[in-house]
Design an enzyme around this catalytic site. Structure first.
Site, PDB file in Angstrom:
ATOM      1  N   GLU A  20     -20.915  -2.565   2.524  1.00  0.00           N
ATOM      2  CA  GLU A  20     -21.168  -1.126   2.694  1.00  0.00           C
ATOM      3  C   GLU A  20     -22.260  -0.664   1.724  1.00  0.00           C
ATOM      4  O   GLU A  20     -22.545  -1.316   0.718  1.00  0.00           O
ATOM      5  CB  GLU A  20     -19.892  -0.323   2.469  1.00  0.00           C
ATOM      6  CG  GLU A  20     -19.289  -0.515   1.093  1.00  0.00           C
ATOM      7  CD  GLU A  20     -18.631   0.734   0.547  1.00  0.00           C
ATOM      8  OE1 GLU A  20     -19.213   1.828   0.682  1.00  0.00           O
ATOM      9  OE2 GLU A  20     -17.539   0.596  -0.042  1.00  0.00           O
ATOM     10  N   ASP A 133      -6.538  15.891   1.745  1.00  0.00           N
ATOM     11  CA  ASP A 133      -7.631  14.946   1.542  1.00  0.00           C
ATOM     12  C   ASP A 133      -7.131  13.515   1.679  1.00  0.00           C
ATOM     13  O   ASP A 133      -6.521  12.959   0.765  1.00  0.00           O
ATOM     14  CB  ASP A 133      -8.285  15.169   0.169  1.00  0.00           C
ATOM     15  CG  ASP A 133      -9.584  14.382   0.017  1.00  0.00           C
ATOM     16  OD1 ASP A 133      -9.917  13.575   0.910  1.00  0.00           O
ATOM     17  OD2 ASP A 133     -10.269  14.588  -0.998  1.00  0.00           O
ATOM     18  N   SER A 135      -8.801   9.811   3.119  1.00  0.00           N
ATOM     19  CA  SER A 135     -10.045   9.205   3.591  1.00  0.00           C
ATOM     20  C   SER A 135      -9.960   8.769   5.047  1.00  0.00           C
ATOM     21  O   SER A 135      -8.930   8.240   5.497  1.00  0.00           O
ATOM     22  CB  SER A 135     -10.376   7.988   2.726  1.00  0.00           C
ATOM     23  OG  SER A 135     -11.556   7.371   3.205  1.00  0.00           O
ATOM     24  N   ASP A 137     -11.297   6.284   5.994  1.00  0.00           N
ATOM     25  CA  ASP A 137     -11.225   4.817   5.952  1.00  0.00           C
ATOM     26  C   ASP A 137      -9.927   4.313   6.589  1.00  0.00           C
ATOM     27  O   ASP A 137      -9.916   3.274   7.254  1.00  0.00           O
ATOM     28  CB  ASP A 137     -11.255   4.306   4.498  1.00  0.00           C
ATOM     29  CG  ASP A 137     -12.591   4.520   3.803  1.00  0.00           C
ATOM     30  OD1 ASP A 137     -13.537   5.006   4.449  1.00  0.00           O
ATOM     31  OD2 ASP A 137     -12.669   4.204   2.593  1.00  0.00           O
ATOM     32  N   LYS A 154      -9.181   2.911  -4.533  1.00  0.00           N
ATOM     33  CA  LYS A 154      -9.678   3.500  -5.766  1.00  0.00           C
ATOM     34  C   LYS A 154      -8.508   4.091  -6.552  1.00  0.00           C
ATOM     35  O   LYS A 154      -7.659   4.770  -5.986  1.00  0.00           O
ATOM     36  CB  LYS A 154     -10.699   4.596  -5.433  1.00  0.00           C
ATOM     37  CG  LYS A 154     -12.000   4.019  -4.931  1.00  0.00           C
ATOM     38  CD  LYS A 154     -12.879   5.087  -4.347  1.00  0.00           C
ATOM     39  CE  LYS A 154     -12.207   5.706  -3.148  1.00  0.00           C
ATOM     40  NZ  LYS A 154     -12.999   6.799  -2.577  1.00  0.00           N
TER      41      LYS A 154
HETATM   42  N1  PSU Z   1     -14.896   2.422  -3.739  1.00  0.00           N
HETATM   43  C1  PSU Z   1     -15.775   2.297  -4.774  1.00  0.00           C
HETATM   44  N2  PSU Z   1     -16.916   3.026  -4.746  1.00  0.00           N
HETATM   45  C2  PSU Z   1     -17.208   3.819  -3.694  1.00  0.00           C
HETATM   46  C3  PSU Z   1     -16.311   3.909  -2.591  1.00  0.00           C
HETATM   47  C4  PSU Z   1     -15.163   3.191  -2.673  1.00  0.00           C
HETATM   48  O1  PSU Z   1     -15.545   1.567  -5.699  1.00  0.00           O
HETATM   49  O2  PSU Z   1     -18.265   4.441  -3.723  1.00  0.00           O
HETATM   50  C5  PSU Z   1     -16.683   4.701  -1.380  1.00  0.00           C
HETATM   51  C6  PSU Z   1     -16.456   3.833  -0.137  1.00  0.00           C
HETATM   52  O3  PSU Z   1     -17.647   3.860   0.617  1.00  0.00           O
HETATM   53  C7  PSU Z   1     -15.350   4.540   0.606  1.00  0.00           C
HETATM   54  C8  PSU Z   1     -15.634   5.961   0.226  1.00  0.00           C
HETATM   55  O4  PSU Z   1     -15.384   4.346   1.991  1.00  0.00           O
HETATM   56  O5  PSU Z   1     -15.901   5.862  -1.176  1.00  0.00           O
HETATM   57  C9  PSU Z   1     -14.464   6.850   0.536  1.00  0.00           C
HETATM   58  O6  PSU Z   1     -14.878   8.163   0.392  1.00  0.00           O
HETATM   59  P1  PSU Z   1     -13.871   9.340   0.781  1.00  0.00           P
HETATM   60  O7  PSU Z   1     -12.789   9.251  -0.255  1.00  0.00           O
HETATM   61  O8  PSU Z   1     -14.710  10.573   0.685  1.00  0.00           O
HETATM   62  O9  PSU Z   1     -13.388   9.041   2.162  1.00  0.00           O
HETATM   63 MN    MN Z   2     -11.885  12.824   1.336  1.00  0.00          MN
END
Ligand code: PSU
Ligand code: MN
Length: 299
Positions: A20, A133, A135, A137, A154
């Site tokens: 990614e 919130d 993700s 994902d 994370k």
């Molecule tokens: N994990 C990391 N660094 C990142 C991300 C995940 O160590 O930058 C990114 C990934 O691309 C993941 C995104 O899909 O954060 C998720 O963002 P959100 O929580 O806004 O869905």
């Molecule tokens: Mn989010």
């Protein structure tokens, strides 16, 4: 659009690993992210596979980037962060952006790539009961057929809630040589897993069985060794500070993750950054090995 090397590898059944670009563009600071991008690709090659870093450039999804294209992804401070829902807008308007786990998984699976390496998955944020919130994902992984190698989710997230959602979504989750879910910067998140795999061949066999059964991902959770993890006391302290800074600054939506990661890197004087890069490299190499095992099973 497939790069020539990735197109050639896919058409001849050689192992390929998707990477990614959001973790490069929005998760790691410039200019260190540029070296990390090369190192992650090299780690995939060390595992025996061809790397396919994915990003959207001028509206076109690219699977496999040239060095100049990686320069753009790592150097442009205004690059968008594109989840699946953002891809149609980028396509129609000719925009460029980095892809998250959700959009990378979609684009990789559509290209016929079976293995994807990242750092940590997105998931359920703390306080999600008020903010909703979670993700994208997670739902993406319930639909995309591929192996995702990560170091857990994370650690700014609500890990037990994320594991519950992965169960509800029927995403297969296995530990790599562990039945403890890794905690991203630390080896152990404190949550248990039902299953583990012992080697790349087993991971590939689990994925082959899943692919025959139903769409959706196999998450291979690969912990850092304890002697490489972030000091857990520092970990808990900087995460609490980063989350309250995000709340105080009123950060919302897709800006939360980049804000918090940046805060962590500063507050730990680079310690979280070093650990973050290290775990991505380990995941990339293991993903390369799993892709090799998958190609051997297919052939
Ligand atoms: N994990 C990391 N660094 C990142 C991300 C995940 O160590 O930058 C990114 C990934 O691309 C993941 C995104 O899909 O954060 C998720 O963002 P959100 O929580 O806004 O869905
Ligand atoms: Mn989010």
């Amino acid at each position: 659009m497939l790069s020539p090397e990735v197109a050639d590898a896919l058409s001849s059944g050689r192992p390929v690993v998707a990477l990614e670009s959001t973790l490069l563009a929005h998760g790691l600071p410039r200019p260190d992210n540029r070296g990390a991008a090369d190192d992650v690709e090299a780690a995939v090659r060390a595992g025996g596979a061809v790397p396919a870093t994915i990003a959207v450039l001028d509206g076109v999804p690219h699977v496999g980037l040239t060095a100049a294209e990686v320069d753009r992804v790592c150097g442009d401070p205004d690059l968008a962060k594109l989840g699946i829902r953002d891809l149609p807008v980028a396509a129609a308007r000719g925009l460029s952006g980095a892809t998250t786990v959700s959009s990378t998984a979609l684009l990789a699976a559509a290209a016929g790539i079976g293995v994807f390496a990242t750092g940590g998955l997105g998931g359920v944020h703390r306080q999600s009961a008020e903010t909703f919130d979670e993700s994208a994902d997670l739902t993406a992984l319930s639909r995309s057929s591929l192996v995702v190698v990560c170091a857990g989710v994370k650690s700014i997230l609500d890990v037990p809630a994320t594991l519950e959602r992965l169960e509800s979504l029927s995403v297969t989750v296995v530990g790599y040589r562990t039945t403890t879910f890794p905690g991203f910067y630390v080896a152990d998140s404190g949550s248990a897993l039902d299953w583990s795999v012992d080697d790349p061949e087993q991971a590939a066999a689990v994925f082959a069985a899943r692919r025959d059964l139903a769409p959706g991902a196999v998450v291979v959770a690969n912990p850092l060794p304890v002697d490489e993890q972030l000091d857990p006391v520092l970990h808990d302290r900087v995460i609490a500070a980063a989350l309250s800074a995000a709340a105080d600054a009123g950060v919302r939506g897709k800006a939360v993750t980049p804000f918090v990661l940046d805060h962590l890197h500063r507050a730990s004087e680079g310690a979280t950054l070093a650990v973050n890069v290290r775990l991505v490299l380990r995941n990339a190499e293991l993903a390369g090995q799993i892709a090799v095992a998958l190609a051997a099973q297919a052939g």
